[in-house]
Motif scaffolding. Structure first.
Motif, PDB file in Angstrom:
ATOM      1  N   MET A 193       0.874  -1.183   0.000  1.00  0.00           N
ATOM      2  CA  MET A 193       0.000   0.000   0.000  1.00  0.00           C
ATOM      3  C   MET A 193       0.907   1.227   0.000  1.00  0.00           C
ATOM      4  SD  MET A 193      -2.790   0.690   3.009  1.00  0.00           S
ATOM      5  CE  MET A 193      -3.821   2.158   3.127  1.00  0.00           C
ATOM      6  N   LEU A 194       1.164   1.793  -1.205  1.00  0.00           N
ATOM      7  CA  LEU A 194       2.250   2.751  -1.371  1.00  0.00           C
ATOM      8  C   LEU A 194       1.812   4.186  -1.627  1.00  0.00           C
ATOM      9  CD1 LEU A 194       4.504   0.606  -3.749  1.00  0.00           C
ATOM     10  CD2 LEU A 194       4.915   1.043  -1.312  1.00  0.00           C
ATOM     11  N   ASP A 195       0.574   4.403  -2.070  1.00  0.00           N
ATOM     12  CA  ASP A 195       0.215   5.704  -2.629  1.00  0.00           C
ATOM     13  C   ASP A 195      -1.141   6.169  -2.103  1.00  0.00           C
ATOM     14  OD1 ASP A 195      -0.190   7.959  -4.176  1.00  0.00           O
ATOM     15  OD2 ASP A 195       0.385   7.011  -6.057  1.00  0.00           O
ATOM     16  N   HIS A 196      -1.120   7.232  -1.293  1.00  0.00           N
ATOM     17  CA  HIS A 196      -2.355   7.735  -0.684  1.00  0.00           C
ATOM     18  C   HIS A 196      -3.298   8.370  -1.711  1.00  0.00           C
ATOM     19  CE1 HIS A 196      -0.364  11.599  -1.234  1.00  0.00           C
ATOM     20  NE2 HIS A 196      -1.505  12.186  -0.936  1.00  0.00           N
ATOM     21  N   ARG A 197      -2.784   8.695  -2.893  1.00  0.00           N
ATOM     22  CA  ARG A 197      -3.602   9.426  -3.865  1.00  0.00           C
ATOM     23  C   ARG A 197      -4.724   8.580  -4.452  1.00  0.00           C
ATOM     24  NH1 ARG A 197       1.795  11.608  -6.740  1.00  0.00           N
ATOM     25  NH2 ARG A 197       2.280   9.413  -6.276  1.00  0.00           N
ATOM     26  N   ASN A 198      -4.549   7.262  -4.520  1.00  0.00           N
ATOM     27  CA  ASN A 198      -5.653   6.362  -4.861  1.00  0.00           C
ATOM     28  C   ASN A 198      -6.288   6.735  -6.207  1.00  0.00           C
ATOM     29  OD1 ASN A 198      -7.189   4.101  -4.060  1.00  0.00           O
ATOM     30  ND2 ASN A 198      -8.813   5.357  -3.195  1.00  0.00           N
ATOM     31  N   THR A 199      -5.449   7.086  -7.186  1.00  0.00           N
ATOM     32  CA  THR A 199      -5.970   7.593  -8.457  1.00  0.00           C
ATOM     33  C   THR A 199      -5.543   6.763  -9.661  1.00  0.00           C
ATOM     34  OG1 THR A 199      -4.068   9.099  -8.619  1.00  0.00           O
ATOM     35  CG2 THR A 199      -6.098   9.977  -7.643  1.00  0.00           C
ATOM     36  N   THR A 200      -4.933   5.620  -9.465  1.00  0.00           N
ATOM     37  CA  THR A 200      -4.464   4.809 -10.583  1.00  0.00           C
ATOM     38  C   THR A 200      -5.634   4.126 -11.290  1.00  0.00           C
ATOM     39  OG1 THR A 200      -4.187   2.844  -9.221  1.00  0.00           O
ATOM     40  CG2 THR A 200      -2.297   4.343  -9.382  1.00  0.00           C
ATOM     41  N   VAL A 201      -5.352   3.585 -12.463  1.00  0.00           N
ATOM     42  CA  VAL A 201      -6.375   2.813 -13.180  1.00  0.00           C
ATOM     43  C   VAL A 201      -6.850   1.642 -12.324  1.00  0.00           C
ATOM     44  CG1 VAL A 201      -6.793   1.313 -15.177  1.00  0.00           C
ATOM     45  CG2 VAL A 201      -5.595   3.495 -15.476  1.00  0.00           C
ATOM     46  N   SER A 202      -5.929   0.929 -11.705  1.00  0.00           N
ATOM     47  CA  SER A 202      -6.339  -0.241 -10.911  1.00  0.00           C
ATOM     48  C   SER A 202      -7.169   0.161  -9.702  1.00  0.00           C
ATOM     49  CB  SER A 202      -5.124  -1.063 -10.490  1.00  0.00           C
ATOM     50  OG  SER A 202      -4.218  -0.311  -9.719  1.00  0.00           O
TER      51      SER A 202
END
Length: 329
Positions: A193-202
């Motif tokens: 769990m690396l990225d707080h932005r939570n905006t990737t395609v997945s």
């Protein structure tokens, strides 16, 4: 929301069909989930030749951090210091304890004679900001300072974790690098769990539908840790994907599933380590959902993923730069 998404592995899909799933977490649901029984570690240890020692160490603010040290059962005459895996559990940064997913590093204890040190970092939302990674760092410092007592070779410490623990492992490795101590030999990041932005395609593909860990649940976990922090106020060691510099990191293993929310941030992290001249091994398991090998270790894809991870560690331990005194693993 992106409607199209990779299909689940057929065996995993069948296993998952009988499991109650949800799409969102709420404070009320979290409180109920925290009441569920912890991992029955004594039953688990009965299947491993391991000795257990529980200790507490002080956090920077004076709070107590619990550690469990799991060592191979004593072998008379054994004097060579062992490699150590410093284990950080998952749970979205809001649940779990130091025995969560502990069967993963216990397999390495059996296979390689590693000492396992597992840390009970404080959880969000009661603890916020850098508190979680700082707790992990204080436990790591204690481990290194007591290496001789624990039978650990301090030059062969591997940081490992799953899910939130994988993200904290990445943040802890960055923190140790930035502070210049202690030296970390490798990091194993399991569906981190690396990225707080939570905006990737997945993250969009696995939102809006029930699952093991969804985009909505991910947003809940990150908000619990960060509150209203945004932009430059978000600590890099908490959300490692923000780090501009991924150079000078130890050998890294990353694995994830093609059918999970963290797929894209995990693959991007490996790509950026390569771009910085570092060494990373990346596996994206086709049809794997978040935490599939922890939830269903008996599935064929899970046994393959675990064996591949262990084989990577075996190769690492056999490298001359990673050998202990006398060249022994």
């Amino acid at each position: 929301m992106t409607a199209a998404r990779p299909a689940l592995d057929p065996e995993l899909s069948e296993l998952l069909a009988g499991m109650p799933l949800m799409s969102r977490l709420t404070p009320e649901l979290l409180a109920q989930m925290r009441l569920l029984p912890s991992t029955p570690v004594d039953d688990l240890l009965a299947h491993h030749r391991a000795d257990r020692r529980d200790i507490t160490v002080p956090a920077e603010d004076g709070a107590e951090i619990r550690l469990s040290v799991l060592s191979p059962a004593h072998t008379p005459g054994a004097t060579t210091p062992a490699p150590c895996v410093y284990w950080i559990h998952g749970g979205g940064m809001v649940m779990g304890d130091r025995f969560s997913q502990i069967d993963i590093p216990l397999d390495w204890l059996d296979e390689f004679g590693m000492v396992v040190v597992s840390v009970d970092y404080r959880l969000a939302p009661e603890a916020t900001g850098t508190t979680l990674v700082d707790d992990c760092y204080q436990g790591l410092l204690w481990t290194v300072e007591h290496a001789a007592e624990l039978g650990i070779d301090p030059t062969r410490i591997i940081i490992a974790g799953a899910s939130a623990g994988g993200g904290l492992a990445a943040g802890l490795t960055l923190l140790a690098r930035d502070l210049g101590t202690p030296a970390i030999a490798a990091q194993v990041l399991i569906c981190p769990m690396l990225d707080h932005r939570n905006t990737t395609v997945s993250s969009r593909q696995y939102s809006g539908t029930p699952g093991v860990w969804t985009g909505e649940m991910n947003a809940f976990g990150w908000h619990a840790v960060l509150g209203d922090l945004t932009g430059d106020d978000v600590p890099v060691h908490v959300s490692p994907a923000l780090a501009d510099d991924l150079s000078d990191l130890p050998a890294t293993y990353i694995d994830t599933g093609s059918a999970e929310v963290f797929r894209d941030e995990d693959t991007d992290y490996a790509t950026r380590i390569w771009a910085a001249g570092g060494q990373a091994e990346l596996h994206v398991w086709a049809g794997g959902f978040h935490g599939f090998d922890a939830l269903y270790p008996q599935a064929r894809i899970s046994t393959t993923a675990r064996r591949t991870r262990t084989d990577w560690l075996a190769r690492l331990l056999c490298q001359s730069v990673f050998r202990g005194r006398g060249g022994a693993v």
